[in-house]
Design a protein around this motif. Sequence first.
Motif, PDB file in Angstrom:
ATOM      1  N   GLY A 349       0.815  -1.215   0.000  1.00  0.00           N
ATOM      2  CA  GLY A 349       0.000   0.000   0.000  1.00  0.00           C
ATOM      3  C   GLY A 349       0.844   1.258   0.000  1.00  0.00           C
ATOM      4  N   ARG A 350       0.192   2.394  -0.291  1.00  0.00           N
ATOM      5  CA  ARG A 350       0.870   3.694  -0.319  1.00  0.00           C
ATOM      6  C   ARG A 350       0.580   4.389   1.011  1.00  0.00           C
ATOM      7  NH1 ARG A 350       1.372   4.029  -6.292  1.00  0.00           N
ATOM      8  NH2 ARG A 350       1.996   6.218  -6.360  1.00  0.00           N
ATOM      9  N   THR A 351       1.470   4.203   1.959  1.00  0.00           N
ATOM     10  CA  THR A 351       1.293   4.697   3.329  1.00  0.00           C
ATOM     11  C   THR A 351       2.561   5.429   3.765  1.00  0.00           C
ATOM     12  OG1 THR A 351       2.262   2.737   4.373  1.00  0.00           O
ATOM     13  CG2 THR A 351      -0.094   2.641   3.797  1.00  0.00           C
ATOM     14  N   PRO A 352       2.522   6.121   4.916  1.00  0.00           N
ATOM     15  CA  PRO A 352       3.753   6.743   5.422  1.00  0.00           C
ATOM     16  C   PRO A 352       4.891   5.739   5.604  1.00  0.00           C
ATOM     17  CG  PRO A 352       1.862   7.639   6.572  1.00  0.00           C
ATOM     18  CD  PRO A 352       1.349   6.526   5.708  1.00  0.00           C
ATOM     19  N   GLU A 353       4.531   4.465   5.893  1.00  0.00           N
ATOM     20  CA  GLU A 353       5.568   3.441   6.077  1.00  0.00           C
ATOM     21  C   GLU A 353       6.252   3.084   4.754  1.00  0.00           C
ATOM     22  OE1 GLU A 353       2.498   3.246   7.504  1.00  0.00           O
ATOM     23  OE2 GLU A 353       3.349   3.908   9.431  1.00  0.00           O
ATOM     24  N   THR A 354       5.535   3.211   3.641  1.00  0.00           N
ATOM     25  CA  THR A 354       6.127   2.893   2.330  1.00  0.00           C
ATOM     26  C   THR A 354       6.578   4.150   1.587  1.00  0.00           C
ATOM     27  OG1 THR A 354       3.938   2.875   1.297  1.00  0.00           O
ATOM     28  CG2 THR A 354       4.809   0.766   2.077  1.00  0.00           C
ATOM     29  N   ALA A 355       6.563   5.300   2.282  1.00  0.00           N
ATOM     30  CA  ALA A 355       7.046   6.536   1.655  1.00  0.00           C
ATOM     31  C   ALA A 355       8.481   6.396   1.127  1.00  0.00           C
ATOM     32  CB  ALA A 355       6.946   7.703   2.634  1.00  0.00           C
ATOM     33  N   PRO A 356       9.379   5.679   1.819  1.00  0.00           N
ATOM     34  CA  PRO A 356      10.727   5.504   1.262  1.00  0.00           C
ATOM     35  C   PRO A 356      10.723   4.847  -0.119  1.00  0.00           C
ATOM     36  CG  PRO A 356      10.723   4.905   3.578  1.00  0.00           C
ATOM     37  CD  PRO A 356       9.291   5.133   3.193  1.00  0.00           C
ATOM     38  N   VAL A 357       9.739   3.982  -0.393  1.00  0.00           N
ATOM     39  CA  VAL A 357       9.643   3.361  -1.710  1.00  0.00           C
ATOM     40  C   VAL A 357       9.311   4.416  -2.760  1.00  0.00           C
ATOM     41  CG1 VAL A 357       8.378   1.689  -3.119  1.00  0.00           C
ATOM     42  CG2 VAL A 357       8.956   1.141  -0.756  1.00  0.00           C
ATOM     43  N   LEU A 358       8.363   5.296  -2.443  1.00  0.00           N
ATOM     44  CA  LEU A 358       8.013   6.373  -3.364  1.00  0.00           C
ATOM     45  C   LEU A 358       9.205   7.292  -3.615  1.00  0.00           C
ATOM     46  CD1 LEU A 358       4.488   7.239  -1.890  1.00  0.00           C
ATOM     47  CD2 LEU A 358       4.953   6.098  -4.062  1.00  0.00           C
ATOM     48  N   ARG A 359       9.960   7.581  -2.563  1.00  0.00           N
ATOM     49  CA  ARG A 359      11.135   8.430  -2.714  1.00  0.00           C
ATOM     50  C   ARG A 359      12.197   7.753  -3.583  1.00  0.00           C
ATOM     51  NH1 ARG A 359      13.824   9.076   2.206  1.00  0.00           N
ATOM     52  NH2 ARG A 359      15.109  10.616   1.104  1.00  0.00           N
ATOM     53  N   SER A 360      12.420   6.462  -3.362  1.00  0.00           N
ATOM     54  CA  SER A 360      13.397   5.735  -4.180  1.00  0.00           C
ATOM     55  C   SER A 360      12.970   5.706  -5.644  1.00  0.00           C
ATOM     56  CB  SER A 360      13.567   4.307  -3.661  1.00  0.00           C
ATOM     57  OG  SER A 360      14.116   4.292  -2.370  1.00  0.00           O
ATOM     58  N   MET A 361      11.683   5.480  -5.885  1.00  0.00           N
ATOM     59  CA  MET A 361      11.173   5.484  -7.255  1.00  0.00           C
ATOM     60  C   MET A 361      11.397   6.846  -7.912  1.00  0.00           C
ATOM     61  SD  MET A 361       7.558   3.422  -6.971  1.00  0.00           S
ATOM     62  CE  MET A 361       7.153   3.764  -8.690  1.00  0.00           C
ATOM     63  N   ALA A 362      11.114   7.911  -7.157  1.00  0.00           N
ATOM     64  CA  ALA A 362      11.269   9.259  -7.697  1.00  0.00           C
ATOM     65  C   ALA A 362      12.726   9.541  -8.070  1.00  0.00           C
ATOM     66  CB  ALA A 362      10.778  10.286  -6.678  1.00  0.00           C
ATOM     67  N   ALA A 363      13.657   9.149  -7.195  1.00  0.00           N
ATOM     68  CA  ALA A 363      15.077   9.370  -7.483  1.00  0.00           C
ATOM     69  C   ALA A 363      15.522   8.585  -8.703  1.00  0.00           C
ATOM     70  CB  ALA A 363      15.922   8.990  -6.269  1.00  0.00           C
ATOM     71  N   LEU A 364      15.056   7.350  -8.797  1.00  0.00           N
ATOM     72  CA  LEU A 364      15.393   6.502  -9.939  1.00  0.00           C
ATOM     73  C   LEU A 364      14.884   7.116 -11.240  1.00  0.00           C
ATOM     74  CD1 LEU A 364      16.451   3.847 -11.125  1.00  0.00           C
ATOM     75  CD2 LEU A 364      14.319   2.753 -10.418  1.00  0.00           C
ATOM     76  N   MET A 365      13.640   7.579 -11.236  1.00  0.00           N
ATOM     77  CA  MET A 365      13.050   8.152 -12.437  1.00  0.00           C
ATOM     78  C   MET A 365      13.729   9.471 -12.830  1.00  0.00           C
ATOM     79  SD  MET A 365       9.115   7.334 -11.327  1.00  0.00           S
ATOM     80  CE  MET A 365       8.275   7.936 -12.776  1.00  0.00           C
ATOM     81  N   ALA A 366      13.993  10.323 -11.839  1.00  0.00           N
ATOM     82  CA  ALA A 366      14.522  11.656 -12.149  1.00  0.00           C
ATOM     83  C   ALA A 366      15.992  11.623 -12.543  1.00  0.00           C
ATOM     84  CB  ALA A 366      14.324  12.571 -10.944  1.00  0.00           C
ATOM     85  N   PHE A 367      16.815  10.883 -11.768  1.00  0.00           N
ATOM     86  CA  PHE A 367      18.258  10.950 -11.962  1.00  0.00           C
ATOM     87  C   PHE A 367      18.795   9.906 -12.933  1.00  0.00           C
ATOM     88  CE2 PHE A 367      17.759  13.347  -8.086  1.00  0.00           C
ATOM     89  CZ  PHE A 367      18.728  14.330  -8.179  1.00  0.00           C
ATOM     90  N   GLN A 368      18.102   8.787 -13.071  1.00  0.00           N
ATOM     91  CA  GLN A 368      18.618   7.715 -13.921  1.00  0.00           C
ATOM     92  C   GLN A 368      17.867   7.576 -15.243  1.00  0.00           C
ATOM     93  OE1 GLN A 368      21.393   6.126 -13.071  1.00  0.00           O
ATOM     94  NE2 GLN A 368      21.487   7.140 -11.078  1.00  0.00           N
ATOM     95  N   LEU A 369      16.555   7.826 -15.201  1.00  0.00           N
ATOM     96  CA  LEU A 369      15.738   7.615 -16.393  1.00  0.00           C
ATOM     97  C   LEU A 369      15.247   8.925 -17.019  1.00  0.00           C
ATOM     98  CD1 LEU A 369      13.649   4.597 -15.033  1.00  0.00           C
ATOM     99  CD2 LEU A 369      15.708   4.527 -16.468  1.00  0.00           C
ATOM    100  N   ASP A 370      15.640  10.060 -16.443  1.00  0.00           N
ATOM    101  CA  ASP A 370      15.290  11.390 -16.961  1.00  0.00           C
ATOM    102  C   ASP A 370      13.777  11.566 -17.093  1.00  0.00           C
ATOM    103  OD1 ASP A 370      15.958  13.951 -17.749  1.00  0.00           O
ATOM    104  OD2 ASP A 370      16.024  13.447 -19.889  1.00  0.00           O
ATOM    105  N   GLU A 371      13.054  11.093 -16.088  1.00  0.00           N
ATOM    106  CA  GLU A 371      11.600  11.254 -16.063  1.00  0.00           C
ATOM    107  C   GLU A 371      11.249  12.138 -14.858  1.00  0.00           C
ATOM    108  OE1 GLU A 371       9.849   7.386 -16.041  1.00  0.00           O
ATOM    109  OE2 GLU A 371      10.809   6.769 -17.915  1.00  0.00           O
ATOM    110  N   LYS A 372      11.494  13.441 -15.010  1.00  0.00           N
ATOM    111  CA  LYS A 372      11.402  14.355 -13.876  1.00  0.00           C
ATOM    112  C   LYS A 372       9.966  14.625 -13.444  1.00  0.00           C
ATOM    113  CE  LYS A 372      15.633  16.747 -15.368  1.00  0.00           C
ATOM    114  NZ  LYS A 372      15.685  16.139 -16.704  1.00  0.00           N
TER     115      LYS A 372
END
Length: 615
Positions: A349-372
């Motif tokens: 689920g998308r909860t405060p406990e899984t917020a680190p997953v959302l952050r990791s996904m965002a970093a991966l998309m922005a810095f590695q895949l150029d999907e800002k």
Amino acid sequence: MKMQLRSVLQKGGVALALVGGLHLLIPTAGKAQSEGNTIALAREYARKGESEKAVYLFGRLRNEDQTASAILPDYVASLQNLAKHKDAEKLVKRALKQRPEDPTLGVLLGGVYTKANDQAAAQKQYERVVSQLTTAQVVPVAAEFQKASLPEWAVKTYLRGREVARNDTEFSPQLIQLYTQSGQQDKVMGETLRLLQDDEHQLPFVRNMLQNSLQEDKDFEALEKELIGLVQKNPDRTVYSELLLWLQVQRRDFTGALVQAKALDRRGRTDGQRVLEVAEIARRNKDYESAIQGYDYLVREYRGKPFYALARQRLVQTREEQVRTTYPVNVAQLRGLLQEYQQVLQELGRTPETAPVLRSMAALMAFQLDEKEPAMKLLQEVIDMPRASLEVVDQAKIDLADIYLLRAEPWEATLLYSQVEKSHKDTPLGYEAKLRNARLSYFAGDFKLAKSHLDILKQATSREIANDAMQLSLLITDNTAMDTAGVALHDYAAVEQLVFQNKIPEALRGLDALLQKYPGHALQDDAWYLKAQLQRRTGDYPGAIGTLEKITANPKYDVLSDDALFLAASIQEENLQDRDKAQQLYNQMLVKYPGSIYVAEARKRFRKLRGDAVN
């Protein structure tokens, strides 16, 4: 006697004359004060090495004063300096008759025989002292032997005390200290392990003693071998598994540590907590294989347990770290990891406990895949998440500010960094935001503002942040001292911003232009080192080796020489698969830079390449 007194008085001058005549000048009531002055003056002569004067004055004291514990050692030393060994022996024996209960006098007597070169008598005397010990006398006698620089007799004293007490662990701390000082590591090991036989609560003390005493690889290997044997012989004694786990973590043998952690989890029914701890340490030490092994075990064996959700997240995050640091980066694998992140969110689920997953996904998309854009939406989702903690929200704000910097929108970035600084004042997260703000000012060429931030951060509680601040501050200071405008540093900062934006080809071109534009500049070695790192990231391993040799071959680049040599060895080992060359470079590292921060890792890798039994 008159002739002797006259001689001494002539040598001693007025002071002795005054002492000798004190009874004529001071009334009877002041006799005690007169004796006190005599003692003080005698001890001062003894301290200065004027033994003849000291002996004369000590000899004038009453018999009971001559053998007093505060006077006797100085009197004996003065007699020995005058080679009056028989007089010294008689004096100590008189003290022994007066205080037969004081065993330290027996040690002093042995010292008198030693000074007289009668080693046989000294040996016999020391043996007599040790053989007649009571439990209460052990510590003072051992201390006297240590004071006399006789540690081997101090050891014998404690071992005899152990026999008298009929306790195999009595005086272990003192023996450990003595064995450590004499470099007898096998005995250090034996004593420390002996402590755990009867009292498992001694484990913290044992760890501390081993930490301080064991330095060489062979000592750690011997201890590990001993502990493995104890674990096998005593499967129900968790204390040996605990100590072995600690040792393997110290040696960065995380694969071995996981074995012990799994066993401890099963015995203690701790739902995988010990395995999680080892996996986390392995990840921080960039041993991704061991970390992944630990997280994967938790996901398989402890589904539905308290640490399952965290292990599930960490497993994908660690795989991503491994892919991002394996050059050249495999984009297809990164996209596969993005799908794994989605699966984790679907499951948990998308909860405060899984917020680190959302952050990791965002970093991966922005810095590695150029999907800002989609990355920014994910981070905004975290920021707007109901019941999310301030810590989680502000971490997402820092990530979002980083993406604004990627998009060349520094004002939006600094606004978010400053918000986090304000809401997390004097905390690691606040320091992290201030460091990002300092880096932003550095990228913009405002070195004065950047340095004002960095000077505060050098006192940060986080060692990593303080070290980063120190390095950047030194870079600015070194390159604006002569060139106050920092012209070359502006160009270098622009290149570092390109690296931050993951624009590697543009950064390489910028470095080549900088090296051509400023030949011989103080930034030259920094530029070469950065270029070698980027060449490695693009898969140009021979080029990276060639660039690093420009640093290692030039003695004036001593600051980065160990960094460059270790990086070159790593490339030879990990990327070019040239084990012989890597081994040669690691050995060179150990010989040339014994104080480097890379020494421990270089030694471990060298031994592994050499074929030693490294667990």
